[in-house]
Design an enzyme around this catalytic site. Sequence first.
Site, mmCIF file in Angstrom:
data_model
loop_
_atom_site.group_PDB
_atom_site.id
_atom_site.type_symbol
_atom_site.label_atom_id
_atom_site.label_comp_id
_atom_site.label_asym_id
_atom_site.label_seq_id
_atom_site.Cartn_x
_atom_site.Cartn_y
_atom_site.Cartn_z
ATOM 1 N N THR A 130 20.856 77.923 71.364
ATOM 2 C CA THR A 130 19.956 76.854 70.938
ATOM 3 C C THR A 130 20.718 75.986 69.933
ATOM 4 O O THR A 130 21.514 76.492 69.142
ATOM 5 C CB THR A 130 18.678 77.411 70.266
ATOM 6 O OG1 THR A 130 19.043 78.252 69.170
ATOM 7 C CG2 THR A 130 17.852 78.214 71.252
ATOM 8 N N ASP B 163 15.021 76.820 60.321
ATOM 9 C CA ASP B 163 14.097 77.503 61.206
ATOM 10 C C ASP B 163 12.799 77.694 60.444
ATOM 11 O O ASP B 163 12.631 77.130 59.360
ATOM 12 C CB ASP B 163 14.687 78.837 61.676
ATOM 13 C CG ASP B 163 14.342 79.124 63.123
ATOM 14 O OD1 ASP B 163 13.139 79.210 63.426
ATOM 15 O OD2 ASP B 163 15.257 79.246 63.945
ATOM 16 N N VAL C 118 20.637 80.418 67.747
ATOM 17 C CA VAL C 118 21.426 80.159 66.539
ATOM 18 C C VAL C 118 21.103 78.805 65.914
ATOM 19 O O VAL C 118 21.456 78.539 64.782
ATOM 20 C CB VAL C 118 22.941 80.265 66.835
ATOM 21 C CG1 VAL C 118 23.282 81.658 67.375
ATOM 22 C CG2 VAL C 118 23.399 79.200 67.839
ATOM 23 N N LYS C 119 20.449 77.921 66.670
ATOM 24 C CA LYS C 119 20.068 76.581 66.187
ATOM 25 C C LYS C 119 21.193 75.932 65.394
ATOM 26 O O LYS C 119 20.942 75.296 64.368
ATOM 27 C CB LYS C 119 18.780 76.642 65.365
ATOM 28 C CG LYS C 119 17.553 77.070 66.197
ATOM 29 C CD LYS C 119 16.235 76.862 65.476
ATOM 30 C CE LYS C 119 15.047 77.287 66.317
ATOM 31 N NZ LYS C 119 14.980 78.740 66.587
ATOM 32 N N ARG C 120 22.421 76.068 65.839
ATOM 33 C CA ARG C 120 23.535 75.439 65.157
ATOM 34 C C ARG C 120 23.543 73.947 65.494
ATOM 35 O O ARG C 120 23.031 73.531 66.545
ATOM 36 C CB ARG C 120 24.867 76.066 65.571
ATOM 37 C CG ARG C 120 24.978 77.567 65.286
ATOM 38 C CD ARG C 120 24.775 77.911 63.826
ATOM 39 N NE ARG C 120 25.133 79.281 63.502
ATOM 40 C CZ ARG C 120 24.282 80.195 63.040
ATOM 41 N NH1 ARG C 120 23.002 79.906 62.867
ATOM 42 N NH2 ARG C 120 24.701 81.401 62.734
#
Lengths: 353, 353
Positions: A173, B130, A126-128
């Site tokens: 993530t 991303d 999710v790369k939050r």
Amino acid sequence: MDRLTALIQDKHNPTVVGLDPQPELLPSQLIEQARQRAAGSMDQMGLDPKDPQQNQGEQAQAVWADHLARAYLRFNLAILEGVADLVPAVKPQIAMYEALGPWGIRAYTGTCRAAADRGLYVIGDVKRGDIGSTAEAYAAHLDGLPLPFAPGQAVDGSARTGGRFPWYEDALTINVYLGSDGVEPFLQAAEHIQGDLFALVRTSNPSGSQIQELGLDADSGGGTIYQRLGELVESWGQSSMGQSGYSRLGAVVGATHPEDGALLRRAMPHTFFLVPGYGAQGGSATDVAPMFDRSGGGAVVNSSRGIIAAWRKDPDYSPQLSVQAALGMVTRDARQAAQAMKDDLNQAIKEAR
Amino acid sequence: MDRLTALIQDKHNPTVVGLDPQPELLPSQLIEQARQRAAGSMDQMGLDPKDPQQNQGEQAQAVWADHLARAYLRFNLAILEGVADLVPAVKPQIAMYEALGPWGIRAYTGTCRAAADRGLYVIGDVKRGDIGSTAEAYAAHLDGLPLPFAPGQAVDGSARTGGRFPWYEDALTINVYLGSDGVEPFLQAAEHIQGDLFALVRTSNPSGSQIQELGLDADSGGGTIYQRLGELVESWGQSSMGQSGYSRLGAVVGATHPEDGALLRRAMPHTFFLVPGYGAQGGSATDVAPMFDRSGGGAVVNSSRGIIAAWRKDPDYSPQLSVQAALGMVTRDARQAAQAMKDDLNQAIKEAR
């Protein structure tokens, strides 16, 4: 990272399968089936699917998104059937689902749940990254809904349910450009559910170097930005060390930079690595070997397209196959590709030791 | 940033209202109403809301999340009623909604749509970031669902709908640690819909300095990381310059660093600033004044709690009020707070010139 480490050892396989569906990665039969079902739903709603205006209106788009999202879930279930006993973990990329709006998010949580039900470790890609109450809100991915009832009681203020519903992720993530304020709420949630995090440190894409490879001055300790981020991640993780010797705060380190990976491996002895970029993005097993520790642990390597779209290289595939036959092929080819990747990784790890 | 600039000039107000609901920011009447409605739904489903086990089971949590999300939307509508003609823009923070799972995402898109319907510029505070196909998937927030039908036709491969449904955002906040690969797909989508982006450059939280203030060496051009990021953002925006003199790629610059903001303002003459940190986070109007250009443009300042939770400081509020009366108070107090903020900002901008 104790649970992930145990699963990797059990299955003798440091692979994570990226569940990243897109329309073009699904057999056309599934798309066609979704189209027919959407047309049926439109018909029930009194919309004419043959009328271009109605077929592209918002109501139709909602129906379409819903059925395409269901096709994503069905596709993922076929992949899981092929790989669940072979691999320790899956990593759905939420962007692919988020592209379909709220319907996609439902397919995402359904995918996480199906994987968790099969005993897999689920990494939500999710790369939050945010701070304070916002980071706490994102951390609900791990430790449950912020519902205003306390256990066994009626409404009495805000409390987390502490359950896995509805996200079913074991790890996330995260992006840490905002510093430790943005990490702490996630770490607390991870502690709460015995889960983990992976901070973006060194990405596999070409332009990652524009920022990540910049050199720091002597006052800032020298080295590069990604090295400093690596040091920070290693230090932020100290308070959450597990029996495996790794903390709950791992790092994303791209496969396309093997020398950097080797360097980071030495500088971050307690940080587990999640390694994207194997296969489709150009990283080989030899490239990822340096990311592992001396006993062959400490890292898990992601492959998405190489496994979930393996069916596209199958000479027996034909658009004329039934949906069931095509999904059976997705299952078999994903399994074969996952087995080949396992052997490839284990061979390279063995040779590197 | 042409549309945002025009709206700011029309309303003579560089304020963006942060629509960031949390259970404790809603009047307790609304929560109680959600609880009663959830209990009614559970009853219909054959669940006993008084049985603690059933009341905390997954079915009940889903019902709860759904009704709480509906309360968030209703709360937001009350805020919008108070501020829509006063302010140019709103910024819902998706984390608050994402905390409620798929139901929350539906409230988020409903909020964006309601704001867009009222002519407001909608900044989705999603901080996504991303690369490659993943960034393209996230960009669907701006340029529509990736549905496998082309306009006027049946299924024929993947194409964007190009519509605003279902997200209704005009701009997104993004994280650019991955470099230009992560910016390009978002910029293309922004171009497509005449929308904008705001890249995280300098955040308002204390620990932002751990990374953002690190100094670069001479080979990397000196200065700090956030300054370099600012330069990169300014250059990446060049190809999307608008009539306002600002590009489609703005920057997030926190109010708690006025000197840094002044520095960045000079170094980034074509980059519009989104400034969080005013009010609750400690930034004053004087602190944010340096973020504006010489003609008092080029920046928009966010306030969330100061406006949406203004009702909590109202001496006339009582938990005994009806839901309707409480929401009326939310509307009035939000309007009053937004008016006070407008005056405060315009005064400080005037004094700084």
